[in-house]
Structure formats: structure tokens, C-alpha cells
Design an enzyme around this catalytic site. Structure first.
Site, PDB file in Angstrom:
ATOM      1  N   LYS A  19       0.842  -1.208   0.000  1.00 19.33           N
ATOM      2  CA  LYS A  19       0.000   0.000   0.000  1.00 19.33           C
ATOM      3  C   LYS A  19       0.872   1.251   0.000  1.00 19.33           C
ATOM      4  CE  LYS A  19      -0.394  -0.405   4.993  1.00 19.33           C
ATOM      5  NZ  LYS A  19      -1.034   0.176   6.149  1.00 19.33           N
ATOM      6  N   ARG A  24      -9.770  -0.241  15.706  1.00 16.16           N
ATOM      7  CA  ARG A  24      -9.831   0.490  14.445  1.00 16.16           C
ATOM      8  C   ARG A  24     -10.818  -0.273  13.551  1.00 16.16           C
ATOM      9  NH1 ARG A  24      -4.048   1.296  11.548  1.00 16.16           N
ATOM     10  NH2 ARG A  24      -4.681  -0.690  10.674  1.00 16.16           N
ATOM     11  N   TYR A  78      14.921  30.926   4.227  1.00 14.48           N
ATOM     12  CA  TYR A  78      13.800  31.684   4.799  1.00 14.48           C
ATOM     13  C   TYR A  78      13.977  31.883   6.305  1.00 14.48           C
ATOM     14  CZ  TYR A  78      11.027  30.905   0.548  1.00 14.48           C
ATOM     15  OH  TYR A  78      10.564  30.877  -0.735  1.00 14.48           O
ATOM     16  N   MET A 133      10.789  24.616  -0.246  1.00 12.32           N
ATOM     17  CA  MET A 133      10.036  23.641  -1.050  1.00 12.32           C
ATOM     18  C   MET A 133      10.948  22.901  -2.025  1.00 12.32           C
ATOM     19  SD  MET A 133       6.694  24.213  -3.466  1.00 12.32           S
ATOM     20  CE  MET A 133       5.712  25.028  -2.235  1.00 12.32           C
TER      21      MET A 133
HETATM   22  C1  LIG Z   1      -3.884  -4.141   8.545  1.00 13.24           C
HETATM   23  C2  LIG Z   1      -2.402  -4.100   8.321  1.00 13.24           C
HETATM   24  N1  LIG Z   1      -1.719  -5.250   8.242  1.00 13.24           N
HETATM   25  C3  LIG Z   1      -0.386  -5.264   8.034  1.00 13.24           C
HETATM   26  C4  LIG Z   1       0.328  -4.096   7.907  1.00 13.24           C
HETATM   27  C5  LIG Z   1       1.827  -4.145   7.692  1.00 13.24           C
HETATM   28  O1  LIG Z   1       2.477  -3.691   8.846  1.00 13.24           O
HETATM   29  P1  LIG Z   1       4.066  -3.501   8.871  1.00 13.24           P
HETATM   30  O2  LIG Z   1       4.373  -2.491   7.833  1.00 13.24           O
HETATM   31  O3  LIG Z   1       4.334  -2.994  10.252  1.00 13.24           O
HETATM   32  O4  LIG Z   1       4.662  -4.831   8.593  1.00 13.24           O
HETATM   33  C6  LIG Z   1      -0.340  -2.885   7.995  1.00 13.24           C
HETATM   34  C7  LIG Z   1       0.415  -1.635   7.893  1.00 13.24           C
HETATM   35  O5  LIG Z   1       0.166  -0.621   8.429  1.00 13.24           O
HETATM   36  C8  LIG Z   1      -1.744  -2.881   8.196  1.00 13.24           C
HETATM   37  O6  LIG Z   1      -2.430  -1.737   8.272  1.00 13.24           O
END
Ligand SMILES: Cc1ncc(COP(=O)(O)O)c(C=O)c1O
Length: 368
Positions: A34, A132, A261, A309
């Protein structure tokens, strides 16, 4: 020479996955890609992770599922985040798996899967204490699993949870969450053989085999970042990302001359200052003003003045051999010296995850 570039060592991603896989034994490694692979480039890192032993992938959003699902159609891909009804369609079209924790949403997914004409694979999420996403009611979770298993438009693929304190080695909350999860996972697997249970993130994998179950979802360690915010080498992890630029100009600064700055730094003695053409527009956070070091010619130099920037300035000292065109490294190795993302994270009072995720789209990601 490039203005700013993130060099990604895909061999390191492969090696980190092999390292995690060796810890996991028979459990599967799901590489979390992700947020554009934690800022490293999701597509290339996903492929490297698979080459290193990951057998599944995970993302957070529908857009990410579409991007990865289109490219790697043969790989099981879990979308971990909350989805709007429109996003459910996108995820099902991408052939990705979905997270479910409420009966109402299960119904939405089933209806959309029916419209698409193929079964959607779902992972039921139990909130064992992250507070969560997920359902905190064990009874409802079991009922939801049953409802998914008997729905002709759904396939119950997994039961899962997320751990809140895996990166805090002395936390007993970690064990409490696993106790709660183990009880439900055993019950679900007894009723629905073939369903996989998963809880571990990177820290959990390295901390306790008890958390491994059938699969671990690892992100940060895949990229060679240390889940405990220490030196990744302590766990044989290799940082995959370096952030590089160059010295665009070298200027004589008579004592009293200020840089940047707000004039937040002034030369105390006559010195040379190097100007490096990247800044917070590239993800070099302004909190590093007067609060970081940069490598040039294999040596550390203090970042002086305010991060702009598009530019930062470094104090090269009263005598320097640094010349315009020399490479500058903000994260990564140069010669014998290395600046870790963990070092910048400590200076910014944040975590390494945020340091690499912050590197903006203006910075191209190229193989090392
Ligand atoms: C639901 C979930 N599983 C797994 C992970 C992976 O975690 P990590 O990057 O600490 O291995 C994340 C990352 O934030 C997550 O949100």
C-alpha cells in the site's frame, strides 16, 4: 545526474522477503504494498517481493487494488481497508479480496459479486484490540463467517486481526490480542476448513512465532526498514531506498551570512555552503531545518537553515573539496557512511514509515 531520485534496490526487497520467509517457515508471506509500496514504488516492489518468496500481496485502497490487480492478476491480493459501495465494485472487478466485518457490508459485497457474476473472496476481520477496523464482538464474527461461508456469491477466505503493540517488545497486550484471536481462529477453522488465519505484521514476525498462523502481512520489513525503529541490520534487513540529489552550487559565506527563509542559520565563521535542489516539495520535511545531515563525498555535513520547497543548504566548512555536480545523499549509503530512514525519523520524532511514505511523486523511483 538527476535533480532528485529515489533509488530502489530490488535485490534488497527480494532478500528481505527471503529473510522474513525463513522466519515464517510454512506460513505464507503476504507483502504489503500500500501507499505505493511505502513510497518505494508498488509495482516493482510487488514483483520483487514475489520473487523473494511472498505468495500474496495486500493493499489498503480500491485504487491500489486496481493498480496491482491489473498487473498481477494471478496473485492473491487482499484489500485491507474500508470501502465505499462504489469501491466494492472496483475491488471485485480487480479480482482482489475484501475485508468484511459487518453483516450490512457483507450483504453489499454479496449483491455486487452477484452482479459481477463471480464470487468475491472475503476475509472477516476481528478487532481483538486495535480499536480500528474490524468487529470486536466474537459472537458476531463467528456468525458473519457462517453467513459468508453459506452465501453462494461469497467465498470465506480468511479470518484476521491486526496487532496494536507488536513493535513494543515488552507489551503484554500483544499476547492478550493473540489469545483472543487464537480462540476465534480455531473455532472458525474448525467450522470452515481451508480458511486462513492471519494476524502478524513485520514486528510480530520477528518477535514471536506464535503470531505467524497461516500467513503474515509484512510491509515495513519488506523494504528493509526496522519495525522497532532501530538499525535494520540487527534483524538482517537491508534498506531498499536511497534518496539522492546533487550539489547545484557551492558558495562562499562570509561570517554572518544567513541561509534560507527566516534567516534561521547564520555562518559563525567564513565557510562554504552547498545548495542542493530538493526540499519539502519532494518530501524532505521542513522539520529537518537545522536538524539533519547530508552525505557528500562520503562525509556527513549539517543541513543548515530552513528546508524550502525546492532547496536545502549544507555547511561544507571553511575548506572544502566539494564541487557543483557532486552527488548528495539524504537517505542511504555513500562510501563508508550511511543515513538511515530511522535516523531522520528520530530527528522528526516520527517513524521510518512516515519518512519514506512522505517522499513525494515529484521524485522518480528508479532501480538502484
Ligand atoms: C492491517 C495491516 N496489516 C499489516 C500491515 C503491515 O504492517 P508492517 O508495515 O508494520 O509490517 C499494515 C500496515 O500498516 C496494516 O495496516
Amino acid at each position: 545526474m538527476e535533480r532528485a531520485v529515489a533509488r530502489i534496490d530490488l535485490g534488497a526487497v527480494r532478500a528481505n522477503c527471503a529473510r522474513l520467509k525463513s522466519e515464517l517457515g510454512g506460513a505464507e508471506l503476504c507483502a504489503v504494498v500500500k501507499a505505493d509500496g511505502y513510497g518505494h514504488g508498488a509495482d516493482t516492489c510487488a514483483e520483487a517481493a514475489l520473487a523473494g518468496g511472498a505468495t500474496r500481496l495486500a493493499v489498503a485502497t480500491a485504487g491500489e487494488a486496481e493498480q496491482i490487480g491489473r498487473r498481477l492478476q494471478h496473485v492473491k491480493l487482499l484489500t485491507m481497508g474500508a470501502l465505499t459501495e462504489d469501491e466494492v465494485d472496483a475491488v471485485i472487478s480487480a479480482g482482489a479480496e475484501l475485508a468484511v466485518w459487518r453483516e450490512g457490508f457483507r450483504g453489499v459485497v454479496a449483491a455486487r459479486a452477484r452482479a459481477h457474476g463471480h464470487r468475491a473472496r472475503v476475509h472477516v476481520k476481528y478487532d481483538t484490540g486495535m480499536g480500528r477496523l474490524g468487529n470486536p464482538d466474537a459472537g458476531e464474527v463467528l456468525e458473519l463467517c457462517r453467513a459468508c461461508a453459506k452465501d453462494p456469491h461469497l467465498e470465506l477466505a480468511g479470518i484476521w486481526t491486526h496487532l496494536a503493540t507488536a513493535d513494543e517488545p515488552n507489551s503484554t497486550y500483544f499476547d492478550e490480542q493473540l489469545d483472543r484471536f487464537d480462540a476465534i481462529a480455531a473455532a472458525v477453522k474448525a467450522e470452515h476448513p481451508g480458511v486462513i488465519a492471519h494476524a502478524a505484521n513485520s514486528a510480530a514476525v520477528l518477535r514471536d512465532k506464535r503470531s505467524h498462523h497461516d500467513m503474515a502481512r509484512c510491509g515495513v520489513a519488506v523494504y528493509g526498514l526496522d519495525p522497532f525503529q532501530r538499525d535494520p541490520a540487527e534483524h538482517d534487513l537491508r534498506p531498499a531506498l536511497s534518496l539522492r540529489s546533487y550539489v547545484a552550487d557551492v558558495k562562499r559565506f562570509p561570517a554572518g551570512t544567513s541561509a534560507g527563509y527566516g534567516r534561521r542559520w547564520k555562518a559563525e565563521v567564513d565557510t562554504w555552503v552547498g545548495v542542493i535542489p530538493l526540499g519539502y516539495g519532494d518530501g524532505v520535511r521542513r522539520g529537518l531545518s537545522n536538524n539533519a545531515e547530508v552525505l557528500v563525498g562520503g562525509q556527513r555535513y549539517p543541513l543548515v537553515g530552513t528546508v524550502s520547497m525546492d532547496n536545502i543548504t549544507v555547511d561544507l566548512g571553511p575548506d572544502t573539496t566539494v564541487e557543483p555536480g557532486d552527488e548528495a545523499v539524504l537517505i542511504g549509503r555513500q562510501g563508508e557512511e550511511e543515513i538511515l530512514a530511522e535516523e531522520l525519523a528520530a530527528r522528526l520524532e516520527t517513524i521510518n514509515y512516515e519518512v519514506t511514505c512522505a517522499i513525494s511523486p515529484r521524485v522518480p523511483r528508479h532501480p538502484a
